[in-house]
Design a protein around this motif. Structure first.
Motif: not given
Length: 245
Positions: A81-82, A86-87, A89
């Motif tokens: 997740n880093r 961002q789209d 997860v």
């Protein structure tokens, strides 16, 4: 060798779909595999529960991969997740038995489709629903849902040509909920053919708008002819909510 199951959420707007396409960096599978390969320092291939088309979203896509990495699951999910966009997860990681296979072990799926039903489109819902301005008869559409529920040969409601594989599927639930201008359709079944949900959705819309007769459903089941069903609605209103095992 560890077998790791992923539960994944993604906004499919920017992507060409789930399935990796050669060296393309525009797929969900490709993005996740790239980060896993960096993380484990060895080439990783993931298996998804099924493909989603370009523009389709997921709240509960399932995949699995095998690795010799000793990294803790908590470290893995933090790393993913880093570095993922961002789209995309990863909501959950689980260690599962070696024989677990995200696609072959799936027993059913739940999809949602969203319609923005108003003359005026929505600036905010445009990537997550299909704008359909025609007035809809929801009572008639509920009748159509009842006809589609159950076990049928759905080849006429898919983009498939003739195939040796069975095209019989069971829809356990097909329901409608209206919240203001947004109409939410829920599809739960043991499996869905290519573009089946989008074609069923188009058929329901045309019946609700009065451009297709309710009897067309039985006619398509009998004829198995795709062109007798409704339109294929766009992908952006479609969400894979859950996969059942």
């Amino acid at each position: 060798m560890r077998n790791i199951k992923l539960t994944i959420e993604y906004d499919g707007t920017r992507y060409l779909g789930w399935q990796r396409l050669g060296d393309s960096d525009k797929t969900i599978q490709g993005k996740i595999e790239n980060i896993l390969t960096q993380m484990t320092r060895s080439k990783v291939e993931i298996v998804g529960s099924g493909r989603t088309d370009a523009g389709t979203h997921a709240k509960g896509q399932i995949a699995n991969f095998k690795t010799d990495s000793k990294m803790a699951l908590s470290e893995m999910i933090e790393f993913l997740n880093r570095y993922l966009p961002q789209d995309i997860v990863v909501k959950k990681l689980e260690e599962v038995p070696e024989r677990f296979h995200a696609r072959y072990n799936a027993k059913g799926k739940k999809y949602s489709y969203y319609i923005w039903n108003n003359m005026i489109p929505s600036a905010f819902e445009r990537n997550y629903s299909f704008h359909y301005a025609e007035e809809l008869d929801l009572e008639l559409m509920n009748e159509a849902c009842s006809k589609l529920t159950g076990t049928h040969d759905f080849i006429g409601f898919s983009s498939l040509k003739k195939t040796k594989k069975s095209t019989t599927r069971t829809i356990n639930e097909l329901s409608i909920q209206k919240d203001g201008n947004l109409i939410h359709f829920t599809f739960v079944g043991d499996g869905f053919l290519h573009k089946m949900v989008r074609i069923l959705m188009g058929t329901l819309l045309e019946i609700g708008a009065g451009t297709l007769q309710l009897a067309a459903i039985d006619e398509v089941f009998e004829s198995k002819i795709r062109s007798e069903a409704g339109i294929t609605v766009p992908a952006q209103g479609l969400f894979l909510d859950e996969v059942y095992y």
